[in-house]
Design a protein around this motif. Structure first.
Motif, PDB file in Angstrom:
ATOM      1  N   GLY A 196       0.812  -1.220   0.000  1.00 61.73           N
ATOM      2  CA  GLY A 196       0.000   0.000   0.000  1.00 61.73           C
ATOM      3  C   GLY A 196       0.836   1.257   0.000  1.00 61.73           C
ATOM      4  N   ARG A 197       2.018   1.188   0.619  1.00 59.59           N
ATOM      5  CA  ARG A 197       2.898   2.363   0.691  1.00 59.59           C
ATOM      6  C   ARG A 197       3.687   2.586  -0.589  1.00 59.59           C
ATOM      7  N   ILE A 198       4.197   1.488  -1.211  1.00 55.34           N
ATOM      8  CA  ILE A 198       5.209   1.690  -2.258  1.00 55.34           C
ATOM      9  C   ILE A 198       4.885   1.059  -3.607  1.00 55.34           C
ATOM     10  N   ALA A 199       3.954   0.106  -3.660  1.00 54.88           N
ATOM     11  CA  ALA A 199       3.743  -0.633  -4.908  1.00 54.88           C
ATOM     12  C   ALA A 199       2.564  -0.064  -5.689  1.00 54.88           C
ATOM     13  N   ASP A 200       2.391  -0.607  -6.875  1.00 49.64           N
ATOM     14  CA  ASP A 200       1.250  -0.234  -7.716  1.00 49.64           C
ATOM     15  C   ASP A 200       0.094  -1.204  -7.541  1.00 49.64           C
ATOM     16  N   GLY A 201       0.275  -2.164  -6.654  1.00 41.99           N
ATOM     17  CA  GLY A 201      -0.793  -3.108  -6.403  1.00 41.99           C
ATOM     18  C   GLY A 201      -0.309  -4.308  -5.629  1.00 41.99           C
ATOM     19  N   LEU A 202      -1.197  -5.272  -5.491  1.00 40.83           N
ATOM     20  CA  LEU A 202      -0.994  -6.414  -4.614  1.00 40.83           C
ATOM     21  C   LEU A 202      -1.425  -7.690  -5.335  1.00 40.83           C
ATOM     22  N   ILE A 203      -0.697  -8.799  -5.054  1.00 48.98           N
ATOM     23  CA  ILE A 203      -1.091 -10.118  -5.540  1.00 48.98           C
ATOM     24  C   ILE A 203      -1.260 -11.020  -4.317  1.00 48.98           C
ATOM     25  N   LEU A 219      -4.777  -2.977   2.661  1.00 44.77           N
ATOM     26  CA  LEU A 219      -4.018  -2.331   1.581  1.00 44.77           C
ATOM     27  C   LEU A 219      -4.455  -0.882   1.399  1.00 44.77           C
ATOM     28  N   HIS A 220      -5.744  -0.662   1.320  1.00 42.41           N
ATOM     29  CA  HIS A 220      -6.252   0.686   1.050  1.00 42.41           C
ATOM     30  C   HIS A 220      -5.981   1.629   2.227  1.00 42.41           C
ATOM     31  N   ALA A 221      -6.083   1.108   3.440  1.00 41.09           N
ATOM     32  CA  ALA A 221      -5.788   1.950   4.607  1.00 41.09           C
ATOM     33  C   ALA A 221      -4.332   2.391   4.597  1.00 41.09           C
ATOM     34  N   ALA A 222      -3.426   1.464   4.251  1.00 37.56           N
ATOM     35  CA  ALA A 222      -2.002   1.812   4.192  1.00 37.56           C
ATOM     36  C   ALA A 222      -1.737   2.821   3.087  1.00 37.56           C
ATOM     37  N   ALA A 223      -2.434   2.688   1.961  1.00 40.54           N
ATOM     38  CA  ALA A 223      -2.254   3.639   0.874  1.00 40.54           C
ATOM     39  C   ALA A 223      -2.704   5.035   1.291  1.00 40.54           C
ATOM     40  N   ARG A 224      -3.870   5.114   1.922  1.00 36.80           N
ATOM     41  CA  ARG A 224      -4.364   6.421   2.364  1.00 36.80           C
ATOM     42  C   ARG A 224      -3.422   7.049   3.385  1.00 36.80           C
ATOM     43  N   GLU A 225      -2.897   6.238   4.284  1.00 41.09           N
ATOM     44  CA  GLU A 225      -1.968   6.751   5.293  1.00 41.09           C
ATOM     45  C   GLU A 225      -0.702   7.299   4.651  1.00 41.09           C
ATOM     46  N   ALA A 226      -0.322   6.725   3.497  1.00 43.17           N
ATOM     47  CA  ALA A 226       0.868   7.188   2.776  1.00 43.17           C
ATOM     48  C   ALA A 226       0.550   8.326   1.809  1.00 43.17           C
ATOM     49  N   GLY A 227      -0.687   8.806   1.837  1.00 39.24           N
ATOM     50  CA  GLY A 227      -1.073   9.911   0.963  1.00 39.24           C
ATOM     51  C   GLY A 227      -1.342   9.486  -0.464  1.00 39.24           C
ATOM     52  N   ARG A 228      -1.694   8.233  -0.662  1.00 42.85           N
ATOM     53  CA  ARG A 228      -1.951   7.705  -1.995  1.00 42.85           C
ATOM     54  C   ARG A 228      -3.439   7.426  -2.168  1.00 42.85           C
TER      55      ARG A 228
END
Length: 320
Positions: A196-203, A219-228
């Motif tokens: 969620g922080r560094i990749a373009d997605g998850l498998i 995944l989505h929570a980590a992305a939001r926390e990273a400003g993504r």
């Protein structure tokens, strides 16, 4: 949601002819992506699996596997539109610039169809064989992605990190895609958060739509926390080997994303509602083993794959 398919790149009965046949037919049927995986070797002693527990023998499945990028390069020449993905390459076993150039070369030969699926690895024998420490492999994988993205960017390329260094250099060819998607294979919460922080997605590999929904939420929570923006991330859920596709419905004990075409289509709809952007079916990944497909089953399997995509499209589970 898209639908992908693992190529039959493992097992004693696989062959270039069968791989090409499956690739062409998958594209004709409307599948969106083809997937391969990396396995360096199959040790003959018992090892601790990625799931933990007592040491045991690795499945015979891993005894013969085609190299993923070489296979996809061959397949790129006989297909036109279908995406070409790795699920996965064991990232720490590779030199970032070399791996970046291999992906970029494939991207150019394929007209910009590459998806780079990476994992941090788990088999100690492979790390020993590659003469790479398995400690802190998650951190090493994270830096490798940074270095690869630098190599795909404009020259001069430069990277200075804990594990890797690239002196100011020209690194070419560059990929056709402005940004090759880098997906991380993960189920454990820490690894999902890293994606969620560094990749373009998850498998992920999940056993139910409920499990998938929980992983997507993390995944989505980590992305939001990273400003993504979570909407920018791919979630490619794997239905692993030997999850079967059968002519008749399966009753009690049916695995998630297995069974008859109609049953699989219903699970695909649930996966879409749980947040998957793609599901790929890997039941045909190995040929000629005690379970799963034999080479003689491939024609019938391809016919069933056509029925799966028809049923899934009818239900609205996949994008036509």
């Amino acid at each position: 949601m898209d639908l992908g398919l693992a190529l039959p790149t493992a097992g004693p009965q696989t062959s270039p002819e069968t791989i090409v046949k499956v690739a062409k037919e998958a594209e004709r049927l409307g599948y969106n992506a083809l997937w391969t995986f990396e396995r360096l070797l199959r040790p003959l002693d018992k090892v601790v699996l990625w799931t933990g527990g007592e040491p045991q023998m690795l499945p015979e499945f891993y005894g013969s596997t085609y190299e993923p990028l070489e296979t996809l390069s061959y397949v790129a020449a006989v297909t036109e539109r279908i995406k070409l993905g790795t699920a996965i390459m064991v990232a720490p076993l590779h030199v970032p610039v070399m791996l970046a150039r291999r992906f970029a070369t494939l991207d150019r030969f394929s007209g910009g169809r590459v998806i780079a699926g990476l994992g941090q690895g788990w088999q100690e024998n492979e790390f020993e064989t590659a003469n790479v420490s398995s400690s802190r492999r998650g951190t090493r994988t994270e830096e490798l992605i940074t270095a690869m993205r630098a190599a795909w960017g404009p020259d001069p390329v430069e990277h200075e990190g804990e594990f890797y260094r690239i002196a100011p250099s020209q690194v070419n060819p560059k990929p056709i895609q402005a940004r090759i998607p880098v997906l991380l294979a993960a189920n454990a919460p820490a690894a999902v958060k890293r994606a969620g922080r560094i990749a373009d997605g998850l498998i992920p590999i999940t056993s139910s739509a409920q499990e998938l929904r929980g992983i997507v939420s993390t995944l989505h929570a980590a992305a939001r926390e990273a400003g993504r923006d979570p909407a920018d991330l791919m979630v490619v859920n794997q239905a692993p080997w030997p999850t079967p596709i059968t002519r008749d419905p399966i009753g009690d004990g049916r695995p998630f994303l297995g069974g008859s075409p109609k049953q699989i289509a219903e699970d695909l709809l649930a996966a879409r509602e749980a947040g998957a952007t793609q599901v790929y079916l890997a039941g045909g990944q190995g040929l000629g083993l005690d379970e799963g497909l034999q080479a003689s089953d491939v024609d019938e399997w391809l016919e069933l794959l056509g029925e799966v995509i028809e049923a899934a499209t009818h239900l609205g589970a996949v994008t036509p």
